[in-house]
Design a protein around this motif. Structure first.
Motif, mmCIF file in Angstrom:
data_model
loop_
_atom_site.group_PDB
_atom_site.id
_atom_site.type_symbol
_atom_site.label_atom_id
_atom_site.label_comp_id
_atom_site.label_asym_id
_atom_site.label_seq_id
_atom_site.Cartn_x
_atom_site.Cartn_y
_atom_site.Cartn_z
ATOM 1 N N UNK A 22 -41.718 7.714 40.030
ATOM 2 C CA UNK A 22 -41.215 7.425 41.373
ATOM 3 C C UNK A 22 -42.346 7.030 42.308
ATOM 4 N N UNK A 23 -43.472 7.766 42.255
ATOM 5 C CA UNK A 23 -44.588 7.432 43.129
ATOM 6 C C UNK A 23 -45.137 6.041 42.806
ATOM 7 N N UNK A 24 -45.244 5.727 41.527
ATOM 8 C CA UNK A 24 -45.750 4.409 41.137
ATOM 9 C C UNK A 24 -44.817 3.298 41.601
ATOM 10 N N UNK A 25 -43.525 3.556 41.497
ATOM 11 C CA UNK A 25 -42.551 2.552 41.927
ATOM 12 C C UNK A 25 -42.667 2.281 43.426
ATOM 13 N N UNK A 26 -42.751 3.375 44.221
ATOM 14 C CA UNK A 26 -42.836 3.190 45.673
ATOM 15 C C UNK A 26 -44.175 2.568 46.072
ATOM 16 N N UNK B 26 -48.270 -8.505 38.697
ATOM 17 C CA UNK B 26 -47.597 -8.821 37.447
ATOM 18 C C UNK B 26 -47.949 -7.818 36.360
ATOM 19 N N UNK B 27 -49.224 -7.440 36.315
ATOM 20 C CA UNK B 27 -49.642 -6.445 35.325
ATOM 21 C C UNK B 27 -49.014 -5.074 35.614
ATOM 22 N N UNK B 28 -48.975 -4.696 36.850
ATOM 23 C CA UNK B 28 -48.391 -3.398 37.203
ATOM 24 C C UNK B 28 -46.879 -3.398 36.973
ATOM 25 N N UNK B 29 -46.218 -4.519 37.208
ATOM 26 C CA UNK B 29 -44.795 -4.604 36.897
ATOM 27 C C UNK B 29 -44.545 -4.349 35.422
ATOM 28 N N UNK C 153 -34.981 -4.123 39.571
ATOM 29 C CA UNK C 153 -35.827 -4.512 40.706
ATOM 30 C C UNK C 153 -37.154 -5.072 40.229
ATOM 31 N N UNK C 154 -37.768 -4.387 39.268
ATOM 32 C CA UNK C 154 -39.048 -4.856 38.745
ATOM 33 C C UNK C 154 -38.901 -6.208 38.065
ATOM 34 N N UNK C 155 -37.796 -6.390 37.358
ATOM 35 C CA UNK C 155 -37.583 -7.658 36.665
ATOM 36 C C UNK C 155 -37.474 -8.823 37.649
ATOM 37 N N UNK C 156 -36.709 -8.592 38.703
ATOM 38 C CA UNK C 156 -36.567 -9.654 39.710
ATOM 39 C C UNK C 156 -37.904 -9.934 40.391
#
Length: 469
Positions: free
Chosen positions: A346-350, A370-373, A409-412
């Motif tokens: 969750x923290x990484x996503x936010x 892009x790498x983090x996604x 969300x990450x994909x988009x």
């Protein structure tokens, strides 16, 4: 007032010096020898017998009248049956001698003593069902003051003195026994010399504790009693058990909670753990999480957050609350099993969302995004395998739904990031941004097919450009 001043003077000197007792004995002997005893009323003669120290005669006379219980009988032997300098053991010996011949009533508890002692109850006289608590104390006091070498009656077993039958007809009433044991222990009377003292103290403490809990409304004093348990390990477990079991009662009373916290100094972590357990019983996950954090149960708080609370709050849009709790847990991540695939997701996503919004759209930032996604998309799949291994396509769990939302969300964002890079003239391979979106099992099949279609078109454009150059 009765016109007998001489008898009044004798009564005033009763139980005094042995010389006066000898003179009264001689007077009674003269009356019997002269045949005048039958001309003296029995009550007056019994007074002379008592003042002369013939307590057995007085007790035998008064017994059928039901006027004497064992305490009054013992008092007669104490005041008139022995000399003023006699020891307590001598008095007990006189009384028990009379009891053995069924002259004196047995030392029964008050609830067994009435109706009055009867001469026909020989078996109860010699073997009473239970001795009175006061009699036990007299025995113990006599043994402590005089010692066994003086011929004083030996004390009765200590365990018998603390049985409820010694003072109450209620077999579950241990209150007086526990207080008596505490008083004797405080003056060192039941110290280490008594081999069974520790076992007796534990038994009485648990029995009295059970009595308080059954009575209801006395949780604060039940906790106080649990804190008197001799062994520290047992005491800690017992206090926690009582606090947890009766949490609903004491937490509803501000006075009781204050007494536990300030009066008894029960650790705040213990109280919070009990409140967390109560909230779990009521299925109030938010309150449970608050108390788990207050109690320092980092692992359980983390599991509760990831499995129940965070998915609900994520779907409700309460992202700041998730971040607040996750940041608090992050400081204790070394004590949390599965943190990297739980709260850290969750923290990484936010953090990635904030980075995407705030970082300038130049080539280096876009490549880093892009790498983090891609990395977070892979972590999402691993997290789903840990927290929701029994995936059901017909009815997915809340964590699975949230991971799907995150993956979508990450994909988009990954596709958008790739497009931005392409607009800047940066040619990227399909592997550079497709693995997290086109091959992610968290994405619905139609979404993956759409991404694959877009990817094929983008590859065709890229190959056409290469052929032109």
């Amino acid at each position: 007032r009765a016109g007998q001043p001489r008898l009044a003077g004798l009564l005033a000197r009763g139980g005094g010096r042995a010389q006066a007792t000898a003179l009264l004995t001689h007077q009674l002997q003269m009356w019997r020898t002269g045949g005048v005893s039958e001309h003296i009323c029995n009550e007056r003669r019994m007074v002379y017998e008592l003042l002369a120290g013939n307590v057995d005669v007085v007790v035998d006379y008064m017994r059928p009248l039901g006027l004497l219980d064992w305490r009054r009988t013992f008092g007669l032997y104490l005041w008139f049956g022995v000399s003023p300098s006699a020891r307590l053991g001598d008095v007990l010996a006189r009384y028990e001698g009379a009891q053995a011949h069924c002259l004196a009533p047995p030392a029964l508890p008050s609830y067994l003593e009435f109706p009055p002692f009867s001469s026909s109850s020989t078996s109860s006289c010699l073997h009473p069902p239970s001795y009175d608590l006061t009699f036990h104390l007299l025995r113990f006091a006599a043994a402590a003051c005089t010692g066994p070498e003086t011929g004083a009656p030996p004390p009765l077993p200590a365990s018998h003195m603390f049985l409820p039958a010694a003072f109450s007809q209620d077999p579950l009433d241990h209150a007086l026994a526990w207080h008596l044991l505490s008083a004797l222990k405080s003056i060192g009377y039941l110290g280490p010399s008594h081999a069974d003292a520790s076992l007796l103290e534990r038994r009485l403490t648990v029995s009295f504790l059970t009595q308080l809990q059954l009575a209801g409304g006395l949780t604060d004093w039940a906790v106080y009693l649990a804190m008197q348990m001799p062994e520290s390990s047992t005491r800690k477990a017992l206090v926690e058990d009582v606090v947890t079991r009766h949490c609903e009662e004491w937490s509803a009373s501000a006075a009781m909670t204050e007494f536990l916290r300030e009066g008894l100094r029960v650790p705040a972590a213990v109280l919070s753990a009990a409140q967390a357990q109560l909230a779990r019983y009521k299925r109030d996950w938010r309150v449970e999480l608050t108390h788990r954090l207050a109690a320092g149960h980092w692992g359980r708080a983390h599991n509760l957050l990831v499995e129940s609370l965070a998915p609900r709050m994520f779907l409700q849009g309460k992202h700041e609350e998730i971040q607040e709790v996750a940041v608090q847990l992050e400081t204790h991540k070394d004590q949390i099993d599965g943190w990297s695939l739980g709260g850290e997701i969750y923290l990484s996503f936010y953090e990635l969302q904030e980075f995407a919004e705030s970082a300038p759209a130049h080539q280096e930032n876009l490549l880093e995004r892009l790498h983090r996604y891609q990395t977070l998309a892979q972590d999402l799949h691993a997290a789903q395998q840990r927290w929701d291994p029994q995936e059901s396509s017909s009815c997915p769990s809340l964590p699975h739904v949230v991971y799907m939302r995150m993956a979508s969300t990450l994909s988009n964002q990954q596709v958008a990031c790739g497009n931005e890079l392409r607009d800047l003239g940066q040619e990227i391979s399909s592997e550079a941004f497709s693995i997290a979106c086109s091959e992610s099992p968290l994405l619905p099949q139609d979404v993956r097919a759409c991404h694959m279609h877009n990817l094929a078109g983008q590859l065709a454009v890229s190959l056409q450009r290469q052929s032109v150059h």
